[in-house]
Write a protein that holds these residues in place. Structure first.
Motif, mmCIF file in Angstrom:
data_model
loop_
_atom_site.group_PDB
_atom_site.id
_atom_site.type_symbol
_atom_site.label_atom_id
_atom_site.label_comp_id
_atom_site.label_asym_id
_atom_site.label_seq_id
_atom_site.Cartn_x
_atom_site.Cartn_y
_atom_site.Cartn_z
ATOM 1 N N LEU A 14 -74.017 -74.248 -1.294
ATOM 2 C CA LEU A 14 -72.893 -74.524 -1.998
ATOM 3 C C LEU A 14 -72.192 -73.599 -2.325
ATOM 4 C CD1 LEU A 14 -71.417 -76.900 -3.279
ATOM 5 C CD2 LEU A 14 -73.071 -76.935 -5.357
ATOM 6 N N VAL A 15 -72.781 -72.541 -3.092
ATOM 7 C CA VAL A 15 -71.846 -71.449 -3.574
ATOM 8 C C VAL A 15 -71.366 -70.647 -2.388
ATOM 9 C CG1 VAL A 15 -72.157 -69.142 -4.951
ATOM 10 C CG2 VAL A 15 -73.489 -71.146 -5.479
ATOM 11 N N LYS A 16 -71.668 -70.336 -1.322
ATOM 12 C CA LYS A 16 -71.282 -70.046 -0.396
ATOM 13 C C LYS A 16 -69.969 -70.703 0.363
ATOM 14 C CE LYS A 16 -71.937 -68.112 4.333
ATOM 15 N NZ LYS A 16 -73.019 -67.922 5.395
ATOM 16 N N ILE A 23 -61.423 -68.834 -1.035
ATOM 17 C CA ILE A 23 -60.655 -67.729 -0.246
ATOM 18 C C ILE A 23 -59.758 -68.572 0.669
ATOM 19 C CG2 ILE A 23 -61.052 -65.993 1.640
ATOM 20 C CD1 ILE A 23 -63.578 -65.233 -0.039
ATOM 21 N N GLU A 24 -60.162 -69.448 1.239
ATOM 22 C CA GLU A 24 -59.328 -70.154 2.493
ATOM 23 C C GLU A 24 -57.923 -70.413 1.546
ATOM 24 O OE1 GLU A 24 -61.363 -73.203 4.232
ATOM 25 O OE2 GLU A 24 -62.749 -71.531 5.314
ATOM 26 N N GLN A 28 -58.917 -65.361 -4.644
ATOM 27 C CA GLN A 28 -60.113 -64.309 -4.867
ATOM 28 C C GLN A 28 -61.276 -64.986 -5.471
ATOM 29 O OE1 GLN A 28 -58.804 -60.907 -6.741
ATOM 30 N NE2 GLN A 28 -57.758 -60.063 -5.153
ATOM 31 N N TRP A 29 -62.550 -64.729 -4.790
ATOM 32 C CA TRP A 29 -63.971 -65.122 -5.157
ATOM 33 C C TRP A 29 -64.472 -64.026 -5.751
ATOM 34 C CZ3 TRP A 29 -66.048 -69.494 -6.075
ATOM 35 C CH2 TRP A 29 -67.397 -69.542 -5.968
ATOM 36 N N THR A 30 -63.949 -63.770 -7.201
ATOM 37 C CA THR A 30 -64.608 -62.536 -7.863
ATOM 38 C C THR A 30 -66.075 -62.929 -8.493
ATOM 39 O OG1 THR A 30 -63.928 -63.613 -9.932
ATOM 40 C CG2 THR A 30 -62.293 -62.419 -8.758
ATOM 41 N N ASP A 35 -70.078 -66.589 -10.867
ATOM 42 C CA ASP A 35 -71.202 -66.758 -11.969
ATOM 43 C C ASP A 35 -70.623 -68.017 -12.555
ATOM 44 O OD1 ASP A 35 -72.232 -64.413 -11.425
ATOM 45 O OD2 ASP A 35 -71.563 -63.332 -13.160
ATOM 46 N N VAL A 36 -69.473 -68.508 -12.945
ATOM 47 C CA VAL A 36 -69.011 -69.762 -13.458
ATOM 48 C C VAL A 36 -69.482 -70.764 -12.575
ATOM 49 C CG1 VAL A 36 -67.178 -71.294 -14.120
ATOM 50 C CG2 VAL A 36 -67.397 -68.596 -15.011
ATOM 51 N N PHE A 37 -69.102 -70.711 -11.164
ATOM 52 C CA PHE A 37 -69.403 -71.857 -10.206
ATOM 53 C C PHE A 37 -70.845 -72.056 -10.263
ATOM 54 C CE2 PHE A 37 -70.601 -73.792 -6.327
ATOM 55 C CZ PHE A 37 -69.393 -74.908 -6.265
ATOM 56 N N ARG A 38 -71.567 -71.070 -10.373
ATOM 57 C CA ARG A 38 -73.301 -70.850 -10.205
ATOM 58 C C ARG A 38 -73.941 -71.748 -11.266
ATOM 59 N NH1 ARG A 38 -76.389 -68.560 -6.299
ATOM 60 N NH2 ARG A 38 -75.188 -67.169 -5.175
ATOM 61 N N ALA A 39 -73.426 -71.513 -12.636
ATOM 62 C CA ALA A 39 -73.656 -72.162 -13.838
ATOM 63 C C ALA A 39 -73.204 -73.439 -13.674
ATOM 64 C CB ALA A 39 -72.987 -71.200 -14.859
#
Length: 153
Positions: A14-16, A23-24, A28-30, A35-39
């Motif tokens: 899911l994170v990938k 990016i598409e 940018q995927w900073t 970290d925010v998305f993972r949380a």
């Protein structure tokens, strides 16, 4: 009910996928965004920006401002990586990033659990009604509140 076909992801996949979709979209995927998305993705219920800021801050070992998290969550909503539960001012990770459709959320008034289902006929009718009233780029946000089966039992 009209069904919407999509692939759901979880965990690292899911994170990938979220990173690829962002990016598409030209963003940018900073590290902070990841970290925010993972949380957010780790939550089993809608989470507020303050909840996410606290989780990310603990993981990073330093305070993270809720305002920064709000901006990232707003970006995630715009790019379809997250859904905003309007009535709770909270967010859920979209388990099928990049798949554009309108979710109908079922929210438990007791435990806060949120589930979603798709009914393109219903949301299509709402979109059409908005357009007939002169609005463009209409995005239906539908929330149904009540008790989940576990709380009602």
């Amino acid at each position: 009910m009209a069904k919407h076909d999509h692939s759901e992801h979880s965990g690292d996949a899911l994170v990938k996928e979220a990173g690829s979709v962002l990016i598409e979209s030209g963003e940018q995927w900073t590290t902070m965004r990841e970290d925010v998305f993972r949380a957010l993705a780790a939550q089993d219920r809608p989470a507020s920006a303050y909840d996410i800021a606290e989780i990310v801050g603990k993981a990073r070992g330093k305070r993270v401002a809720a305002n920064s998290v709000y901006r990232i969550l707003d970006l995630f909503v715009r790019t379809n990586l997250a859904n905003r539960i309007e009535s709770a001012n909270a967010y859920l990770a979209n388990t099928h990033p990049g798949c554009r459709h309108d979710c109908i959320f079922l929210i438990c008034d007791d435990c806060g659990q949120a589930d979603h289902f798709d009914d393109d006929r219903l949301t299509g009718s709402l979109r059409q009604a908005g357009e007939e009233h002169g609005y463009s780029a209409v995005r239906p946000v539908v929330e149904l509140r009540g008790l989940c089966a576990e709380c009602a039992g």
